[in-house]
Design an enzyme around this catalytic site. Structure first.
Site, PDB file in Angstrom:
ATOM      1  N   GLN A 137       9.349  -8.452   8.330  1.00  0.00           N
ATOM      2  CA  GLN A 137      10.467  -8.165   9.328  1.00  0.00           C
ATOM      3  C   GLN A 137      11.691  -9.014   8.432  1.00  0.00           C
ATOM      4  OE1 GLN A 137      10.658  -6.721  12.338  1.00  0.00           O
ATOM      5  NE2 GLN A 137      12.618  -7.164  12.228  1.00  0.00           N
ATOM      6  N   LYS A 173       6.891  -3.864  18.466  1.00  0.00           N
ATOM      7  CA  LYS A 173       6.155  -3.443  17.364  1.00  0.00           C
ATOM      8  C   LYS A 173       4.526  -3.256  17.656  1.00  0.00           C
ATOM      9  CE  LYS A 173       9.847  -3.657  14.010  1.00  0.00           C
ATOM     10  NZ  LYS A 173      10.469  -4.212  12.815  1.00  0.00           N
ATOM     11  N   ASP A 185       8.260   0.635   5.819  1.00  0.00           N
ATOM     12  CA  ASP A 185       9.878   0.709   6.005  1.00  0.00           C
ATOM     13  C   ASP A 185      10.533   1.669   5.093  1.00  0.00           C
ATOM     14  OD1 ASP A 185      10.739  -0.882   8.108  1.00  0.00           O
ATOM     15  OD2 ASP A 185      10.431  -2.629   6.992  1.00  0.00           O
TER      16      ASP A 185
END
Ligand code: NAD
Length: 280
Positions: free
Chosen positions: A96, A52, A119
Site C-alpha cells: 500500500q 480490500k 498493482d
C-alpha cells in the site's frame, strides 16, 4: 445522461469473480491469495486496506494483511516481499502506497515478482502494457476502462482526452485507450489550452487531483466523462469534474464518490485472479 454507477458495476464484477474463484477452487483445489503489506498509520491507507481485505474475502480469495510500524527498516519489507515471492499460496502482492520516506518506493515495486504484481506498477508490467503484451494493469485505469466499455463497446476511432500523466492513472489509461484504437491526447499541468483539448474528446478521463477542474463548457455534447479525482473540500468529497455542469452535456458520467473508487478495488481482485491463472 447515464449516471455510471460504480458501486453497481463493482458488485456485478465481484459476483462474476466469485463464480470464477469457486470454479478455480474445484479445478486446482486451491484459491488465489492476495497479500497486502501496510506500513504505518496513514488513515486513508488503513481504510483502503480494510476495504480490500473485506472485498477479497467476499469473493472467496485467501487474503492476508501484513502490518509494519512506520519505523520499519526498508530491508525488513524487502525481505518479506522476497519470502512472499517464493510462497506458492500467494498469487498477488500489494504494498500500500504511500510509504514512509526512508523506504524507497521504486525498490519495493521492483522487488515484487512481476507475475505477482497485482498493482501493475513493476517496470516489466508497465513495459508489457505499452507493448500490447499480457500484463497486470493498474487497478484504477482498468476500472475506468471497463466502465467506458460498458457504455461504448466499440471505441475504435474515438477521440479520447486523458487529463493527468501519472504512472498510476494517466499513463496506463492512455495505453488502454490506445489498445482500443482511440486517438488519445494526454494532457497535464503544462498543457497550453486544456479546455480546447478537452472539448475535442468523445471520451474524457480526468485524473488530476484538482476539485472540479473540468467544467461544463469544456465538454463536448454526448461525451463519456470518467472522473478519477478524489478531493476533500469544504463541501465534502468531490471529483476533478464539475458534476452538475458536466451532467448537462455529457452522455455518461461517473459520480464521486461511487464511481471509479469501488471499481478500483474490484479490479484488484480481478488482477489477483489473473495472476493465479497465469501461474497455474
Ligand atoms: P498525481 O498527483 O500523481 O498526478 C496528477 C497529474 O495531474 C499530473 O500528471 C499533473 O501533470 C496533472 N495536473 C496537475 N495540475 C494540472 C492542471 N492544472 N491541468 C492539467 N493537469 C494537471 O495524481 P494521481 O495519483 O494520478 O491522482 C489523481 C487523482 O485521482 C487524485 O485526486 C487522487 O486522489 C485520485 N485517485 C483516485 C483513485 C480511485 O480509486 N478513484 C485512485 C488513485 C487516485
Amino acid at each position: 445522461m447515464i449516471l455510471i454507477d460504480g458501486k453497481k458495476a463493482a458488485a456485478e464484477l465481484r459476483e462474476e469473480l466469485k463464480v470464477e474463484v469457486s470454479e478455480l477452487k474445484s479445478k486446482y483445489n486451491k484459491v488465489p491469495g492476495l497479500t497486502v503489506i501496510l506500513v504505518g498509520e496513514d488513515a486513508p491507507s488503513q481504510i483502503y486496506v480494510r476495504n480490500k481485505e473485506k472485498s477479497a474475502k467476499e469473493v472467496g480469495l485467501k487474503s492476508e494483511v501484513i502490518k509494519y510500524p512506520d519505523t520499519v527498516e526498508e530491508k525488513t519489507v524487502l525481505n518479506k516481499i522476497e519470502d512472499l515471492n517464493k510462497d506458492e499460496s500467494v498469487s498477488g502482492i500489494l504494498v500500500q502506497l504511500p510509504l514512509p520516506r526512508h523506504i524507497n518506493k521504486q525498490k519495493v515495486i521492483e522487488t515484487i515478482l512481476p507475475s505477482k504484481d497485482v498493482d501493475g506498477f513493476h517496470p516489466m508490467n508497465v513495459g508489457n502494457l505499452s507493448s500490447g503484451y499480457e500484463s497486470s494493469i493498474p487497478c484504477t485505469p482498468l476500472g475506468c476502462y471497463l466502465m467506458i466499455k460498458k457504455i461504448e463497446p466499440n471505441l475504435s476511432g474515438k477521440k479520447a482526452v486523458v487529463v493527468g500523466r501519472s504512472n498510476l492513472n494517466g499513463k496506463p489509461m492512455t495505453q488502454l485507450l490506445l489498445k482500443e484504437n482511440c486517438t488519445v491526447t494526454i494532457t497535464h499541468s503544462k498543457t497550453k489550452d486544456l479546455k480546447g483539448e478537452c472539448l475535442k474528446g468523445d471520451i474524457i478521463v480526468a485524473a488530476v487531483g484538482i476539485p472540479e477542474l473540468v467544467k461544463g463548457d469544456w465538454v463536448k455534447k454526448d461525451a463519456i466523462v470518467i472522473d478519477v479525482g478524489i478531493n476533500k473540500t469544504e463541501k465534502g468529497i468531490v471529483g476533478d469534474v464539475a458534476f452538475q455542469e458536466v451532467s448537462k452535456v455529457a452522455k455518461a458520467l461517473t459520480p464521486v464518490p461511487g464511481g471509479v473508487g469501488p471499481m478500483t478495488i474490484a479490479c484488484l481482485l480481478k488482477n489477483t485472479i489473473e495472476c493465479f491463472k497465469r501461474s497455474n
